[in-house]
Design an enzyme around this catalytic site. Structure first.
Site, PDB file in Angstrom:
ATOM      1  N   ASN A 176       3.297  -6.973  13.375  1.00 16.15           N
ATOM      2  CA  ASN A 176       2.802  -5.646  13.747  1.00 16.15           C
ATOM      3  C   ASN A 176       2.840  -5.524  15.273  1.00 16.15           C
ATOM      4  O   ASN A 176       2.310  -6.403  15.957  1.00 16.15           O
ATOM      5  CB  ASN A 176       1.353  -5.472  13.273  1.00 16.15           C
TER       6      ASN A 176
ATOM      7  N   GLN B  40       0.844  -1.199   0.000  1.00 14.89           N
ATOM      8  CA  GLN B  40       0.000   0.000   0.000  1.00 14.89           C
ATOM      9  C   GLN B  40       0.877   1.245   0.000  1.00 14.89           C
ATOM     10  O   GLN B  40       0.387   2.352  -0.140  1.00 14.89           O
ATOM     11  CB  GLN B  40      -0.898  -0.013   1.238  1.00 14.89           C
ATOM     12  N   ASN B  41       2.176   1.037   0.175  1.00 16.54           N
ATOM     13  CA  ASN B  41       3.110   2.164   0.263  1.00 16.54           C
ATOM     14  C   ASN B  41       3.378   2.762  -1.114  1.00 16.54           C
ATOM     15  O   ASN B  41       3.602   2.032  -2.075  1.00 16.54           O
ATOM     16  CB  ASN B  41       4.417   1.718   0.917  1.00 16.54           C
ATOM     17  N   VAL B  42       3.346   4.073  -1.175  1.00 13.87           N
ATOM     18  CA  VAL B  42       3.619   4.776  -2.441  1.00 13.87           C
ATOM     19  C   VAL B  42       5.100   5.146  -2.542  1.00 13.87           C
ATOM     20  O   VAL B  42       5.514   5.726  -3.535  1.00 13.87           O
ATOM     21  CB  VAL B  42       2.732   6.035  -2.545  1.00 13.87           C
TER      22      VAL B  42
ATOM     23  N   CYS C 148       0.453  19.474 -17.969  1.00 13.73           N
ATOM     24  CA  CYS C 148       0.632  18.366 -18.910  1.00 13.73           C
ATOM     25  C   CYS C 148       1.259  18.873 -20.204  1.00 13.73           C
ATOM     26  O   CYS C 148       0.760  19.836 -20.793  1.00 13.73           O
ATOM     27  CB  CYS C 148      -0.718  17.723 -19.216  1.00 13.73           C
TER      28      CYS C 148
ATOM     29  N   HIS D 272      -1.692   1.360  -4.192  1.00 12.93           N
ATOM     30  CA  HIS D 272      -2.133   2.748  -3.986  1.00 12.93           C
ATOM     31  C   HIS D 272      -1.302   3.722  -4.811  1.00 12.93           C
ATOM     32  O   HIS D 272      -1.300   4.931  -4.563  1.00 12.93           O
ATOM     33  CB  HIS D 272      -2.066   3.119  -2.498  1.00 12.93           C
TER      34      HIS D 272
ATOM     35  N   GLY E 156       3.037  -4.411   8.980  1.00 13.53           N
ATOM     36  CA  GLY E 156       2.985  -2.952   9.073  1.00 13.53           C
ATOM     37  C   GLY E 156       1.746  -2.293   8.506  1.00 13.53           C
ATOM     38  O   GLY E 156       1.816  -1.207   7.942  1.00 13.53           O
TER      39      GLY E 156
HETATM   40  P1  OAD Z   1      -1.417   2.852   8.973  1.00  7.80           P
HETATM   41  O1  OAD Z   1      -0.768   4.065   9.445  1.00  7.80           O
HETATM   42  O2  OAD Z   1      -2.907   2.772   8.985  1.00  7.80           O
HETATM   43  O3  OAD Z   1      -0.916   1.592   9.843  1.00  7.80           O
HETATM   44  C1  OAD Z   1       0.429   1.404  10.145  1.00  7.80           C
HETATM   45  C2  OAD Z   1       0.502   0.108  10.935  1.00  7.80           C
HETATM   46  O4  OAD Z   1       1.872  -0.215  11.062  1.00  7.80           O
HETATM   47  C3  OAD Z   1      -0.084   0.168  12.348  1.00  7.80           C
HETATM   48  O5  OAD Z   1      -0.863  -1.008  12.552  1.00  7.80           O
HETATM   49  C4  OAD Z   1       1.135   0.132  13.251  1.00  7.80           C
HETATM   50  O6  OAD Z   1       0.889  -0.577  14.444  1.00  7.80           O
HETATM   51  C5  OAD Z   1       2.128  -0.631  12.388  1.00  7.80           C
HETATM   52  N1  OAD Z   1       3.527  -0.303  12.642  1.00  7.80           N
HETATM   53  C6  OAD Z   1       4.046   0.853  13.063  1.00  7.80           C
HETATM   54  N2  OAD Z   1       5.406   0.746  13.144  1.00  7.80           N
HETATM   55  C7  OAD Z   1       5.722  -0.517  12.747  1.00  7.80           C
HETATM   56  C8  OAD Z   1       6.935  -1.250  12.592  1.00  7.80           C
HETATM   57  N3  OAD Z   1       8.115  -0.690  12.867  1.00  7.80           N
HETATM   58  N4  OAD Z   1       6.880  -2.523  12.152  1.00  7.80           N
HETATM   59  C9  OAD Z   1       5.678  -3.116  11.886  1.00  7.80           C
HETATM   60  N5  OAD Z   1       4.489  -2.473  11.993  1.00  7.80           N
HETATM   61  C10 OAD Z   1       4.514  -1.200  12.422  1.00  7.80           C
HETATM   62  O7  OAD Z   1      -0.844   2.544   7.520  1.00  7.80           O
HETATM   63  P2  OAD Z   1      -1.443   1.574   6.398  1.00  7.80           P
HETATM   64  O8  OAD Z   1      -2.085   0.378   7.004  1.00  7.80           O
HETATM   65  O9  OAD Z   1      -0.389   1.341   5.418  1.00  7.80           O
HETATM   66  O10 OAD Z   1      -3.901   4.967   1.695  1.00  7.80           O
HETATM   67  O11 OAD Z   1      -2.574   2.515   5.756  1.00  7.80           O
HETATM   68  C11 OAD Z   1      -3.252   2.017   4.651  1.00  7.80           C
HETATM   69  C12 OAD Z   1      -3.571   3.147   3.719  1.00  7.80           C
HETATM   70  O12 OAD Z   1      -4.309   4.159   4.420  1.00  7.80           O
HETATM   71  C13 OAD Z   1      -2.387   3.869   3.133  1.00  7.80           C
HETATM   72  O13 OAD Z   1      -1.843   3.248   2.022  1.00  7.80           O
HETATM   73  C14 OAD Z   1      -3.010   5.217   2.772  1.00  7.80           C
HETATM   74  C15 OAD Z   1      -3.748   5.441   4.080  1.00  7.80           C
HETATM   75  O14 OAD Z   1      -4.739   6.362   3.980  1.00  7.80           O
HETATM   76  C16 OAD Z   1      -4.232   5.946   0.843  1.00  7.80           C
HETATM   77  O15 OAD Z   1      -3.813   7.060   0.968  1.00  7.80           O
HETATM   78  C17 OAD Z   1      -5.137   5.526  -0.248  1.00  7.80           C
END
Ligand code: OAD
Length: 270
Positions: free
Chosen positions: A234, A97-99, A170, A117, A212
């Site tokens: 996580n 999901q990381n950009v 553009c 994403h 993560g």
């Molecule tokens: P989140 O910020 O929602 O979640 C991050 C997760 O990583 C949390 O569950 C933390 O507990 C965990 N975490 C933090 N540090 C960590 C580490 N060192 N090792 C392992 N886990 C760790 O981020 P995403 O789940 O990626 O989308 O969010 C999903 C999407 O929501 C993103 O891609 C973005 C956001 O809005 C869009 O913008 C479309």
């Protein structure tokens, strides 16, 4: 492949799903974590098409700040462990999901990963789909008007540095260009979804690792449940935890190198 028969019968097909937590140890903020972006900033003001229409300068400033932060960052041991696993598994796909481009910079081949994403380094015309890319630390190429035809989409090359041009226009239709990421309320990129589905349709995964992510989106949970063994990495509980075969409550850069080395050495230890 130097994989023992027992090992081969265990981890033939692997799916890894990552979120912002995997890049946290590279200095990239998560979204919903303690200092996450969405704790201090309102996604409705920065990550929606409406926000871009309302104040594209604000949105571009935020994405440029994030691009620079990612350029200054380095892949961590979690990114490297995932790239190592990709080399050992018979079949492998990463859905991130990381950009950011840290998985790529850790050596993962683009055909082994899906950025569901989008990619923050892509600049994209929402009207005629011209797009150009600037990667990681590499300097942006000089001539912004050079246009090359590629797979039916016009590609152009970016200006020298981010700050040169406030709002990229553009080269083909002069429309305002936007970061190549998926915003709230927008569809996922269809081709990328197809790549994930066709990988999963080719047979159940022996192993799914989810690291993560808060697993906020339904498609992430759907895909994570398409394997016989699910390992969640996580420090915190997520909606996926109750389905996990193993819950590893450690930072990804600590846990993933160990898990991957164990997997390569002797899968039975898991
Ligand atoms: P989140 O910020 O929602 O979640 C991050 C997760 O990583 C949390 O569950 C933390 O507990 C965990 N975490 C933090 N540090 C960590 C580490 N060192 N090792 C392992 N886990 C760790 O981020 P995403 O789940 O990626 O989308 O969010 C999903 C999407 O929501 C993103 O891609 C973005 C956001 O809005 C869009 O913008 C479309």
């Amino acid at each position: 492949m130097e994989i023992a028969a027992a090992y081969r019968s265990y981890v033939v097909r692997v799916l890894v799903i990552t979120g912002a937590g995997v890049s946290a140890e590279s200095g990239i903020p998560t979204f919903r974590g303690k200092d996450g972006y969405w704790r201090n900033l309102d996604p409705a003001k920065l990550a929606t098409p409406e926000a871009f229409t309302r104040d594209s300068k604000l949105v571009w400033e935020w994405y440029r700040e994030r691009r620079q932060r990612i350029r200054n960052a380095r892949p961590n041991a979690a990114h490297e462990a995932i790239a190592k696993l990709a080399k050992h598994a018979d079949e492998f796909l990463l859905v991130t999901q990381n950009v950011d481009d840290l998985h790529k910079r850790a050596g993962l081949a683009t055909d082994q990963m899906v950025q569901i994403h989008g990619d923050i380094f892509v600049t994209w015309c929402s009207r005629c789909h011209v797009s150009y890319t600037g990667r990681g630390g590499s300097p942006e190429p000089a001539d912004p008007r050079a246009v090359q035809l590629e797979s039916g989409r016009l590609r152009s090359i970016a200006p020298t540095s981010e700050n040169d041009v406030d709002l990229p226009l553009c080269p083909k239709c002069d429309a305002l260009m936007r970061p190549g990421v998926v915003w709230f309320g927008e569809q996922l990129p269809w081709d990328e979804v197809q790549r994930v589905e066709s990988y999963l349709d080719r047979g159940a995964c022996d192993l799914v690792i989810v690291a993560g992510t808060t697993a906020t989106f339904g498609y992430i949970i759907d895909w994570a449940l398409r394997g016989s063994v699910l390992i969640e990495v996580n420090p915190e509980e997520t909606p996926l935890s109750r389905f996990a075969t193993q819950q590893v409550r450690e930072p990804a850069a600590i846990a993933l190198p160990r898990i991957v080395d164990q997997l390569i050495a002797s899968p039975s230890k898991l």
